[in-house]
Scaffold this motif. Structure first.
Motif, PDB file in Angstrom:
ATOM      1  N   LEU A 127      39.315 -61.888 -29.189  1.00  0.00           N
ATOM      2  CA  LEU A 127      38.197 -62.612 -28.583  1.00  0.00           C
ATOM      3  C   LEU A 127      38.690 -63.671 -27.616  1.00  0.00           C
ATOM      4  CD1 LEU A 127      36.055 -63.229 -31.776  1.00  0.00           C
ATOM      5  CD2 LEU A 127      35.611 -61.556 -29.982  1.00  0.00           C
ATOM      6  N   ALA A 128      37.929 -63.879 -26.578  1.00  0.00           N
ATOM      7  CA  ALA A 128      38.194 -64.961 -25.627  1.00  0.00           C
ATOM      8  C   ALA A 128      37.237 -66.107 -25.938  1.00  0.00           C
ATOM      9  CB  ALA A 128      37.978 -64.461 -24.204  1.00  0.00           C
ATOM     10  N   PRO A 129      37.627 -67.340 -25.641  1.00  0.00           N
ATOM     11  CA  PRO A 129      36.736 -68.476 -25.905  1.00  0.00           C
ATOM     12  C   PRO A 129      35.350 -68.322 -25.279  1.00  0.00           C
ATOM     13  CG  PRO A 129      38.920 -69.262 -25.431  1.00  0.00           C
ATOM     14  CD  PRO A 129      38.939 -67.771 -25.171  1.00  0.00           C
ATOM     15  N   ALA A 130      35.251 -67.636 -24.155  1.00  0.00           N
ATOM     16  CA  ALA A 130      33.950 -67.452 -23.505  1.00  0.00           C
ATOM     17  C   ALA A 130      33.017 -66.565 -24.324  1.00  0.00           C
ATOM     18  CB  ALA A 130      34.143 -66.855 -22.114  1.00  0.00           C
ATOM     19  N   ASP A 131      33.565 -65.848 -25.306  1.00  0.00           N
ATOM     20  CA  ASP A 131      32.762 -64.950 -26.134  1.00  0.00           C
ATOM     21  C   ASP A 131      32.354 -65.579 -27.458  1.00  0.00           C
ATOM     22  OD1 ASP A 131      33.081 -62.968 -24.210  1.00  0.00           O
ATOM     23  OD2 ASP A 131      34.916 -62.220 -25.143  1.00  0.00           O
ATOM     24  N   MET A 132      32.537 -66.896 -27.603  1.00  0.00           N
ATOM     25  CA  MET A 132      32.264 -67.583 -28.864  1.00  0.00           C
ATOM     26  C   MET A 132      31.424 -68.832 -28.640  1.00  0.00           C
ATOM     27  SD  MET A 132      35.972 -67.348 -30.677  1.00  0.00           S
ATOM     28  CE  MET A 132      36.982 -67.506 -29.210  1.00  0.00           C
ATOM     29  N   VAL A 133      30.733 -69.231 -29.701  1.00  0.00           N
ATOM     30  CA  VAL A 133      29.985 -70.490 -29.707  1.00  0.00           C
ATOM     31  C   VAL A 133      30.582 -71.361 -30.808  1.00  0.00           C
ATOM     32  CG1 VAL A 133      27.742 -71.549 -30.182  1.00  0.00           C
ATOM     33  CG2 VAL A 133      27.868 -69.446 -28.851  1.00  0.00           C
ATOM     34  N   ASP A 182      30.241 -63.413 -30.186  1.00  0.00           N
ATOM     35  CA  ASP A 182      29.074 -62.761 -29.614  1.00  0.00           C
ATOM     36  C   ASP A 182      28.725 -61.483 -30.378  1.00  0.00           C
ATOM     37  OD1 ASP A 182      31.130 -61.159 -28.691  1.00  0.00           O
ATOM     38  OD2 ASP A 182      30.485 -61.180 -26.608  1.00  0.00           O
ATOM     39  N   GLY A 183      29.612 -61.000 -31.229  1.00  0.00           N
ATOM     40  CA  GLY A 183      29.334 -59.841 -32.068  1.00  0.00           C
ATOM     41  C   GLY A 183      28.751 -60.204 -33.425  1.00  0.00           C
ATOM     42  N   GLY A 184      28.512 -61.502 -33.657  1.00  0.00           N
ATOM     43  CA  GLY A 184      27.907 -61.947 -34.905  1.00  0.00           C
ATOM     44  C   GLY A 184      28.881 -62.257 -36.028  1.00  0.00           C
ATOM     45  N   ARG A 185      30.181 -62.221 -35.756  1.00  0.00           N
ATOM     46  CA  ARG A 185      31.172 -62.584 -36.768  1.00  0.00           C
ATOM     47  C   ARG A 185      31.280 -64.104 -36.820  1.00  0.00           C
ATOM     48  NH1 ARG A 185      31.970 -58.411 -39.831  1.00  0.00           N
ATOM     49  NH2 ARG A 185      33.812 -59.429 -40.647  1.00  0.00           N
ATOM     50  N   VAL A 186      31.564 -64.643 -38.012  1.00  0.00           N
ATOM     51  CA  VAL A 186      31.686 -66.086 -38.219  1.00  0.00           C
ATOM     52  C   VAL A 186      33.120 -66.372 -38.655  1.00  0.00           C
ATOM     53  CG1 VAL A 186      30.797 -68.089 -39.467  1.00  0.00           C
ATOM     54  CG2 VAL A 186      29.260 -66.182 -38.928  1.00  0.00           C
ATOM     55  N   TYR A 187      33.736 -67.366 -38.013  1.00  0.00           N
ATOM     56  CA  TYR A 187      35.135 -67.697 -38.282  1.00  0.00           C
ATOM     57  C   TYR A 187      35.288 -69.178 -38.591  1.00  0.00           C
ATOM     58  CZ  TYR A 187      35.848 -63.200 -36.020  1.00  0.00           C
ATOM     59  OH  TYR A 187      35.786 -61.873 -35.695  1.00  0.00           O
ATOM     60  N   ASP A 235      38.046 -65.144 -41.196  1.00  0.00           N
ATOM     61  CA  ASP A 235      36.741 -64.499 -41.020  1.00  0.00           C
ATOM     62  C   ASP A 235      35.902 -64.780 -42.266  1.00  0.00           C
ATOM     63  OD1 ASP A 235      34.543 -62.761 -40.824  1.00  0.00           O
ATOM     64  OD2 ASP A 235      35.729 -61.202 -39.858  1.00  0.00           O
ATOM     65  N   ILE A 236      34.797 -65.526 -42.106  1.00  0.00           N
ATOM     66  CA  ILE A 236      33.917 -65.869 -43.224  1.00  0.00           C
ATOM     67  C   ILE A 236      32.538 -65.225 -43.065  1.00  0.00           C
ATOM     68  CG2 ILE A 236      35.134 -68.011 -43.778  1.00  0.00           C
ATOM     69  CD1 ILE A 236      32.807 -69.523 -42.350  1.00  0.00           C
ATOM     70  N   THR A 237      32.485 -64.143 -42.298  1.00  0.00           N
ATOM     71  CA  THR A 237      31.216 -63.480 -42.024  1.00  0.00           C
ATOM     72  C   THR A 237      30.477 -63.111 -43.310  1.00  0.00           C
ATOM     73  OG1 THR A 237      32.097 -62.621 -39.953  1.00  0.00           O
ATOM     74  CG2 THR A 237      30.136 -61.529 -40.836  1.00  0.00           C
ATOM     75  N   ASP A 238      31.197 -62.657 -44.313  1.00  0.00           N
ATOM     76  CA  ASP A 238      30.557 -62.211 -45.546  1.00  0.00           C
ATOM     77  C   ASP A 238      30.191 -63.330 -46.514  1.00  0.00           C
ATOM     78  OD1 ASP A 238      30.762 -59.580 -44.663  1.00  0.00           O
ATOM     79  OD2 ASP A 238      32.716 -59.302 -45.610  1.00  0.00           O
ATOM     80  N   CYS A 239      30.618 -64.572 -46.223  1.00  0.00           N
ATOM     81  CA  CYS A 239      30.353 -65.652 -47.189  1.00  0.00           C
ATOM     82  C   CYS A 239      29.903 -66.963 -46.546  1.00  0.00           C
ATOM     83  CB  CYS A 239      31.585 -65.879 -48.061  1.00  0.00           C
ATOM     84  SG  CYS A 239      33.039 -66.411 -47.137  1.00  0.00           S
ATOM     85  N   TRP A 240      29.575 -66.977 -45.253  1.00  0.00           N
ATOM     86  CA  TRP A 240      29.233 -68.234 -44.592  1.00  0.00           C
ATOM     87  C   TRP A 240      27.998 -68.900 -45.189  1.00  0.00           C
ATOM     88  CZ3 TRP A 240      24.504 -68.792 -42.378  1.00  0.00           C
ATOM     89  CH2 TRP A 240      23.816 -67.632 -41.982  1.00  0.00           C
ATOM     90  N   GLN A 241      27.129 -68.120 -45.835  1.00  0.00           N
ATOM     91  CA  GLN A 241      25.905 -68.681 -46.409  1.00  0.00           C
ATOM     92  C   GLN A 241      26.193 -69.673 -47.534  1.00  0.00           C
ATOM     93  OE1 GLN A 241      26.549 -65.401 -46.007  1.00  0.00           O
ATOM     94  NE2 GLN A 241      24.873 -64.476 -44.870  1.00  0.00           N
ATOM     95  N   THR A 242      27.387 -69.636 -48.101  1.00  0.00           N
ATOM     96  CA  THR A 242      27.746 -70.542 -49.191  1.00  0.00           C
ATOM     97  C   THR A 242      28.547 -71.750 -48.713  1.00  0.00           C
ATOM     98  OG1 THR A 242      29.775 -69.317 -49.686  1.00  0.00           O
ATOM     99  CG2 THR A 242      27.763 -68.618 -50.837  1.00  0.00           C
ATOM    100  N   THR A 243      28.735 -71.900 -47.405  1.00  0.00           N
ATOM    101  CA  THR A 243      29.518 -73.023 -46.884  1.00  0.00           C
ATOM    102  C   THR A 243      28.635 -74.254 -46.692  1.00  0.00           C
ATOM    103  OG1 THR A 243      29.134 -72.524 -44.555  1.00  0.00           O
ATOM    104  CG2 THR A 243      30.994 -71.392 -45.631  1.00  0.00           C
TER     105      THR A 243
END
Length: 99
Positions: A26-32, A51-56, A80-88
């Motif tokens: 990923l490039a920084p331009a593809d992330m928020v 931009d693909g919906g992954r959370v890091y 990669d915390i995509t599968d557990c970000w709801q608990t952060t």
């Protein structure tokens, strides 16, 4: 995805741009940047949304912060915390970034 920006990581951090994110493709331009917290004199911990919906969960280390030296930012930790970000602790900010 709300808040999409060109160069979001560099622009929001307000420091030298992160040129690439290792092992992600990923490039920084593809992330928020969702959250950023100063954890020491030269480390910031944050949450990025791709931009693909992954959370890091990331740690950024700033090198060369002394006067008269060139600064650089490198990604020191990348998880990669995509599968557990709801608990952060930042789940509400992450959820808002998806809107």
């Amino acid at each position: 995805m709300a808040g999409q920006q060109t160069g979001a990581v560099a622009a929001v951090v307000g420091k030298p741009p992160v040129q690439s994110v290792p092992a992600s493709g990923l490039a920084p331009a593809d992330m928020v940047l969702v959250h950023l917290l100063q954890c020491g004199a030269d480390i910031e911990s944050g949450v990025l949304l791709s931009d693909g919906g992954r959370v890091y969960d990331v740690d950024l280390r700033h090198n060369g912060m002394r006067a008269g030296t060139e600064s650089a930012v490198r990604v020191e930790r990348w998880l990669d915390i995509t599968d557990c970000w709801q608990t952060t602790p930042f789940s509400s900010q992450i959820a808002d970034a998806f809107i």
